[in-house]
Design a protein around this motif. Structure first.
Motif, PDB file in Angstrom:
ATOM      1  N   ILE A 105       0.858  -1.189   0.000  1.00 12.04           N
ATOM      2  CA  ILE A 105       0.000   0.000   0.000  1.00 12.04           C
ATOM      3  C   ILE A 105       0.890   1.233   0.000  1.00 12.04           C
ATOM      4  N   VAL A 106       0.586   2.194  -0.869  1.00 10.97           N
ATOM      5  CA  VAL A 106       1.325   3.443  -0.906  1.00 10.97           C
ATOM      6  C   VAL A 106       0.443   4.536  -0.304  1.00 10.97           C
ATOM      7  N   LEU A 107       0.967   5.196   0.711  1.00  7.80           N
ATOM      8  CA  LEU A 107       0.238   6.289   1.362  1.00  7.80           C
ATOM      9  C   LEU A 107       0.840   7.613   0.917  1.00  7.80           C
ATOM     10  N   ALA A 108       0.110   8.334   0.111  1.00  4.98           N
ATOM     11  CA  ALA A 108       0.592   9.643  -0.361  1.00  4.98           C
ATOM     12  C   ALA A 108       0.367  10.688   0.721  1.00  4.98           C
ATOM     13  N   ALA A 109       1.111  11.770   0.620  1.00  2.00           N
ATOM     14  CA  ALA A 109       0.950  12.878   1.558  1.00  2.00           C
ATOM     15  C   ALA A 109      -0.396  13.547   1.340  1.00  2.00           C
ATOM     16  N   GLY A 110      -1.037  13.957   2.435  1.00  2.00           N
ATOM     17  CA  GLY A 110      -2.315  14.657   2.356  1.00  2.00           C
ATOM     18  C   GLY A 110      -2.106  16.152   2.239  1.00  2.00           C
ATOM     19  N   GLN A 111      -3.192  16.872   1.987  1.00  2.00           N
ATOM     20  CA  GLN A 111      -3.113  18.329   1.833  1.00  2.00           C
ATOM     21  C   GLN A 111      -2.639  19.019   3.115  1.00  2.00           C
ATOM     22  N   MET A 112      -3.118  18.540   4.272  1.00  2.00           N
ATOM     23  CA  MET A 112      -2.711  19.169   5.517  1.00  2.00           C
ATOM     24  C   MET A 112      -1.211  18.945   5.760  1.00  2.00           C
ATOM     25  N   GLY A 113      -0.715  17.773   5.395  1.00  2.00           N
ATOM     26  CA  GLY A 113       0.713  17.490   5.518  1.00  2.00           C
ATOM     27  C   GLY A 113       1.539  18.383   4.609  1.00  2.00           C
ATOM     28  N   LYS A 114       1.015  18.659   3.434  1.00  2.00           N
ATOM     29  CA  LYS A 114       1.725  19.555   2.514  1.00  2.00           C
ATOM     30  C   LYS A 114       1.747  20.984   3.054  1.00  2.00           C
ATOM     31  N   LEU A 115       0.631  21.422   3.614  1.00  2.00           N
ATOM     32  CA  LEU A 115       0.575  22.756   4.212  1.00  2.00           C
ATOM     33  C   LEU A 115       1.531  22.845   5.407  1.00  2.00           C
ATOM     34  N   LYS A 116       1.598  21.772   6.183  1.00  2.00           N
ATOM     35  CA  LYS A 116       2.533  21.701   7.312  1.00  2.00           C
ATOM     36  C   LYS A 116       3.955  21.901   6.830  1.00  2.00           C
ATOM     37  N   THR A 117       4.300  21.244   5.729  1.00  2.00           N
ATOM     38  CA  THR A 117       5.651  21.364   5.180  1.00  2.00           C
ATOM     39  C   THR A 117       5.928  22.794   4.729  1.00  2.00           C
ATOM     40  N   VAL A 118       4.962  23.426   4.086  1.00  2.00           N
ATOM     41  CA  VAL A 118       5.128  24.818   3.647  1.00  2.00           C
ATOM     42  C   VAL A 118       5.367  25.726   4.853  1.00  2.00           C
ATOM     43  N   LEU A 119       4.587  25.548   5.916  1.00  2.00           N
ATOM     44  CA  LEU A 119       4.778  26.371   7.117  1.00  2.00           C
ATOM     45  C   LEU A 119       6.147  26.127   7.741  1.00  2.00           C
ATOM     46  N   GLN A 120       6.576  24.881   7.776  1.00  2.00           N
ATOM     47  CA  GLN A 120       7.894  24.568   8.319  1.00  2.00           C
ATOM     48  C   GLN A 120       8.986  25.252   7.499  1.00  2.00           C
TER      49      GLN A 120
END
Length: 167
Positions: free
Chosen positions: A100-115
């Protein structure tokens, strides 16, 4: 520039911090461009879905560890952020073991941008915001921390079924 610092108004930024910020910003931008073109030209692969978030985590974790060493970021905040990244990576590894491949979610992407934004502003010693007395670097860091926790919980809740998967 004077004696290894870059003077901006009344704020002196060490040249090494400026160079680190530029390298970090370029690395972050090229990572984003890679993902953008992969999606645009339908070049998304399962390997890319796995490796791209790993590259993000490595880049951000290394920068945060540097900020601890420079005494610019609280260690406890960075420990929580990196712990979440290890936990999510662990879940992804369990899922990968089950095919199973778990892709990053939108909230995780936003988290990365904030970081990323927090790291950039911290390396710039909060310039230009320090001139107006607003600690944008710390606001971004703590916002990233909150989103890191919330997105981690969301990721585990959404994908918890993977923990019980069996062949």
């Amino acid at each position: 520039m004077n004696g290894g610092t870059w003077q901006v108004a009344d704020q002196a930024i060490p040249i090494s911090h400026l160079i680190a910020m530029i390298i970090f910003a370029v690395a972050s931008a090229t990572d984003w461009l890679d993902g953008y073109y992969a999606r645009k030209y339908n070049l998304v692969t399962n390997l890319g879905k796995f490796l791209d978030p790993m590259a993000d985590k490595l880049l951000v974790s290394a920068a945060f560890i540097l900020l601890i060493a420079l005494e610019m970021a609280p260690a406890w905040v960075v420990i929580i952020i990196i712990s979440r990244e290890f936990a999510v990576t662990g879940l992804r590894l369990v899922a990968a073991g089950e095919g199973i491949v778990l892709a990053a979610g939108q909230m995780g992407k936003l988290k990365t941008v904030l970081q990323i934004l927090a790291i950039i502003v911290m390396l710039l010693h909060n310039v230009p915001f320090s001139a107006i007395g607003i600690p944008v670097d710390m606001i971004l860091l703590y916002a990233a921390l909150v989103l890191t926790i919330v997105s981690g919980v969301e990721y585990f809740v959404k994908n918890w079924n993977v923990m019980g998967a069996s062949k």
